[in-house]
Design an enzyme around this catalytic site. Structure first.
Site, PDB file in Angstrom:
ATOM      1  N   PRO A 102       0.393  16.150   7.349  1.00 16.38           N
ATOM      2  CA  PRO A 102      -0.657  16.152   6.322  1.00 16.38           C
ATOM      3  C   PRO A 102      -0.047  16.171   4.927  1.00 16.38           C
ATOM      4  O   PRO A 102       0.798  17.010   4.625  1.00 16.38           O
ATOM      5  CB  PRO A 102      -1.398  17.469   6.599  1.00 16.38           C
ATOM      6  CG  PRO A 102      -0.371  18.358   7.237  1.00 16.38           C
ATOM      7  CD  PRO A 102       0.516  17.445   8.041  1.00 16.38           C
ATOM      8  N   GLY A 104      -1.410  15.837   0.836  1.00 20.88           N
ATOM      9  CA  GLY A 104      -2.615  15.790   0.015  1.00 20.88           C
ATOM     10  C   GLY A 104      -2.624  14.613  -0.944  1.00 20.88           C
ATOM     11  O   GLY A 104      -1.588  14.040  -1.276  1.00 20.88           O
ATOM     12  N   SER A 131      -4.849  16.170   5.679  1.00 18.92           N
ATOM     13  CA  SER A 131      -4.821  17.364   4.822  1.00 18.92           C
ATOM     14  C   SER A 131      -6.211  17.755   4.337  1.00 18.92           C
ATOM     15  O   SER A 131      -7.058  16.889   4.078  1.00 18.92           O
ATOM     16  CB  SER A 131      -3.942  17.069   3.602  1.00 18.92           C
ATOM     17  OG  SER A 131      -4.111  18.060   2.616  1.00 18.92           O
ATOM     18  N   TYR A 154      -6.364  24.192   4.813  1.00 16.34           N
ATOM     19  CA  TYR A 154      -6.051  25.175   3.788  1.00 16.34           C
ATOM     20  C   TYR A 154      -7.271  26.077   3.768  1.00 16.34           C
ATOM     21  O   TYR A 154      -8.388  25.610   3.522  1.00 16.34           O
ATOM     22  CB  TYR A 154      -5.867  24.513   2.418  1.00 16.34           C
ATOM     23  CG  TYR A 154      -4.490  23.940   2.169  1.00 16.34           C
ATOM     24  CD1 TYR A 154      -3.342  24.668   2.466  1.00 16.34           C
ATOM     25  CD2 TYR A 154      -4.339  22.686   1.587  1.00 16.34           C
ATOM     26  CE1 TYR A 154      -2.071  24.149   2.218  1.00 16.34           C
ATOM     27  CE2 TYR A 154      -3.081  22.161   1.329  1.00 16.34           C
ATOM     28  CZ  TYR A 154      -1.958  22.899   1.651  1.00 16.34           C
ATOM     29  OH  TYR A 154      -0.703  22.379   1.398  1.00 16.34           O
ATOM     30  N   THR A 180      -2.244  25.843   7.611  1.00 13.71           N
ATOM     31  CA  THR A 180      -0.974  25.962   6.882  1.00 13.71           C
ATOM     32  C   THR A 180      -0.904  27.327   6.220  1.00 13.71           C
ATOM     33  O   THR A 180      -1.754  27.669   5.394  1.00 13.71           O
ATOM     34  CB  THR A 180      -0.868  24.834   5.833  1.00 13.71           C
ATOM     35  OG1 THR A 180      -0.880  23.585   6.523  1.00 13.71           O
ATOM     36  CG2 THR A 180       0.429  24.944   5.029  1.00 13.71           C
ATOM     37  N   LYS A 257       0.923  26.139  10.873  1.00 11.36           N
ATOM     38  CA  LYS A 257       1.960  25.291  10.252  1.00 11.36           C
ATOM     39  C   LYS A 257       2.657  26.105   9.170  1.00 11.36           C
ATOM     40  O   LYS A 257       1.987  26.666   8.291  1.00 11.36           O
ATOM     41  CB  LYS A 257       1.310  24.044   9.652  1.00 11.36           C
ATOM     42  CG  LYS A 257       2.269  23.128   8.900  1.00 11.36           C
ATOM     43  CD  LYS A 257       1.587  21.831   8.491  1.00 11.36           C
ATOM     44  CE  LYS A 257       2.532  20.880   7.789  1.00 11.36           C
ATOM     45  NZ  LYS A 257       2.764  21.207   6.375  1.00 11.36           N
ATOM     46  N   SER A 279       7.871  24.572   9.853  1.00 12.51           N
ATOM     47  CA  SER A 279       7.819  23.782   8.622  1.00 12.51           C
ATOM     48  C   SER A 279       8.076  24.688   7.439  1.00 12.51           C
ATOM     49  O   SER A 279       7.686  25.864   7.449  1.00 12.51           O
ATOM     50  CB  SER A 279       6.423  23.138   8.495  1.00 12.51           C
ATOM     51  OG  SER A 279       6.294  22.452   7.261  1.00 12.51           O
ATOM     52  N   HIS A 281       7.187  23.152   4.544  1.00 14.04           N
ATOM     53  CA  HIS A 281       6.366  22.351   3.631  1.00 14.04           C
ATOM     54  C   HIS A 281       7.231  21.310   2.910  1.00 14.04           C
ATOM     55  O   HIS A 281       6.975  20.956   1.761  1.00 14.04           O
ATOM     56  CB  HIS A 281       5.688  23.279   2.612  1.00 14.04           C
ATOM     57  CG  HIS A 281       4.268  22.933   2.275  1.00 14.04           C
ATOM     58  ND1 HIS A 281       3.194  23.699   2.673  1.00 14.04           N
ATOM     59  CD2 HIS A 281       3.741  21.913   1.557  1.00 14.04           C
ATOM     60  CE1 HIS A 281       2.073  23.165   2.196  1.00 14.04           C
ATOM     61  NE2 HIS A 281       2.379  22.067   1.526  1.00 14.04           N
ATOM     62  N   GLY A 314      12.617  16.791   6.425  1.00 19.36           N
ATOM     63  CA  GLY A 314      13.919  16.135   6.279  1.00 19.36           C
ATOM     64  C   GLY A 314      14.261  15.112   7.345  1.00 19.36           C
ATOM     65  O   GLY A 314      15.407  14.673   7.415  1.00 19.36           O
ATOM     66  N   ILE A 315      13.281  14.718   8.155  1.00 16.87           N
ATOM     67  CA  ILE A 315      13.593  13.743   9.216  1.00 16.87           C
ATOM     68  C   ILE A 315      13.559  12.340   8.619  1.00 16.87           C
ATOM     69  O   ILE A 315      12.530  11.874   8.136  1.00 16.87           O
ATOM     70  CB  ILE A 315      12.631  13.923  10.402  1.00 16.87           C
ATOM     71  CG1 ILE A 315      13.043  15.190  11.155  1.00 16.87           C
ATOM     72  CG2 ILE A 315      12.669  12.721  11.345  1.00 16.87           C
ATOM     73  CD1 ILE A 315      11.955  16.022  11.629  1.00 16.87           C
TER      74      ILE A 315
END
Ligand SMILES: Cc1cc2nc3c(=O)[nH]c(=O)nc-3n(C[C@H](O)[C@H](O)[C@H](O)COP(=O)(O)O)c2cc1C
Length: 385
Positions: A102, A104, A131, A154, A180, A257, A279, A281, A314-315
């Site tokens: 997700p 935003g 998101s 959220y 999250t 998350k 995560s 974020h 970071g993938i």
């Protein structure tokens, strides 16, 4: 004729030429090649918002750097003629373990925003998580996707608003919702603020207030807040009791998350959470200097064997995804890479990012003698530290 050819060659090599000139999504070679193409297209404030981590961006950068300390251990002479990348999550089958995180406000990057991403996810049959800060409505995204996406929550500050929002998500048919929980204490997106201050355009053409000061982003219309009493989210008073409340409120699968520790994973399991996304974020929550791939083993340890643990951060290569799978992740999320693709080429760019990563993962699986996802195990990798 010769001089014309020389001139064209000179032009092609010139840094003055827009990088996307003559380039199509189809001939982009690697996911990282999309980054400069996206950079060229975006105004400083929007680029800064996407690129930013918190504080000095160290956690953002460590997420990817950590993968470079993990080696592969290829096993030879295995029949890899029929590679199979399929995974199952909560009873649903996906052709690949790579999912779309997700993110935003995607109309900031392309006029079709989340809807273009949904079309790409549909054509590639990829899992999309939408998101709460989406710039297109959940219902429009579900239509473009041809099925309801997973939803990222959220939490609204007022519980009544939270109930209304969750009912709307359920009514749209979303099978799973990921709350999250990594930005409840506030954050410092400093690079975003710095770059917004360099943006000389008239932002009031699109925004209700100009960026550049304070939190850098204007609170523009958000379709998911329609009908709610307030657009205040992420209450700092939220605790595990709110997990219990959410579990009671909905039959949707509930994921958390932003979990990074064994202790929290154990609590998540004890509170009946159905899945975890490891995560930070994308380095946008806390400058904790913990790459997600380093948190993964302890989170899996705390979560136990009954609930799936997913990961993002970071993938950038199929080999990164492969390493996360070898360490026990059930699925692997990408954030910025698909938004680079979206910015540069719209739907085509997102499709190409998914294609590149899937092809790289498949090739890695074949080269390492692990033709199925289940065959990828800790013995597929070695750590250099
Ligand atoms: C521009 C941007 C916006 C994001 N918006 C959200 C969001 O609305 N909700 C959320 O849970 N995570 C959000 N994230 C975090 C992503 O879901 C994901 O965790 C992260 O991007 C993965 O790292 P990567 O960008 O290195 O692939 C956002 C990330 C970026 C870069």
């Amino acid at each position: 004729m010769n001089s014309r050819r020389h001139f064209l060659r000179f032009l092609a090599a010139s840094p003055l030429l827009p990088r996307a000139f003559g380039q199509t999504a189809a001939n982009v070679l690697s996911v990282m090649d999309f980054e400069p193409l996206a950079h060229d297209k975006l105004p400083p404030a929007h680029w800064g918002y996407m690129a930013s981590g918190v504080d000095d961006n160290l956690t953002r950068d460590l997420n990817n750097a950590a993968y470079k300390h993990i080696e592969l251990r290829p096993h030879r002479l295995v029949d890899v003629s029929k590679p199979d990348l399929r995974i199952t999550l909560f009873g649903a089958e996906w052709p690949s373990p790579i999912f779309l995180c997700p993110l935003g406000g995607q109309k900031m990057f392309h006029p079709e925003g989340e809807v273009a991403v949904a079309r790409a996810a549909r054509s590639k049959n990829a899992l999309q998580i939408l998101s709460t800060q989406t710039s297109a409505s959940l219902e429009d995204v579900a239509k473009a996707l041809g099925r309801p996406p997973w939803y990222q929550l959220y939490m609204p500050a007022k519980w009544d608003d939270c109930e209304k929002l969750v009912r709307r998500v359920e009514a749209a048919g979303c099978p799973a919702m990921a709350w999250t929980v990594d930005t409840l204490g506030g954050r410092n997106l400093e690079t975003s603020t710095r770059l917004a201050r360099t943006d000389t355009r008239d932002c009031l053409g699109c925004h209700v207030s100009a960026p550049g000061g304070g939190t850098a982003r204007a609170q523009d219309h958000n379709p998911m807040f329609d009908g709610l009493s307030s657009n205040t989210i992420n209450p700092a008073f939220a605790t595990w009791e709110h997990v219990d409340r959410l579990k009671k409120l909905t039959k949707m699968k509930l994921l958390l998350k932003g979990i990074e520790t064994r202790e929290d994973a154990r609590l998540a399991r004890e509170h009946g959470v159905d899945g975890i996304i490891v995560s930070n974020h994308g380095g946008r929550a806390t400058e904790d200097l913990r790459p997600t791939i380093e948190s993964l083993p302890e989170v899996i340890d705390g979560a136990g064997t009954q609930i799936p643990v997913l990961i993002d951060g970071g993938i950038r290569r199929g080999t990164d995804a492969y390493k996360a799978l070898a360490m026990g992740a059930k699925a692997v999320g990408i954030g910025r890479p698909y938004v680079w693709g979206l910015t540069a080429f719209g739907q085509d760019g997102v499709e190409r990012v998914l294609d590149i990563l899937r092809a790289e993962l498949q090739r890695t699986m074949q080269q390492c003698g692990t033709p199925t996802i289940a065959a990828i195990t800790p013995s597929s990798i070695a750590s250099t530290h």
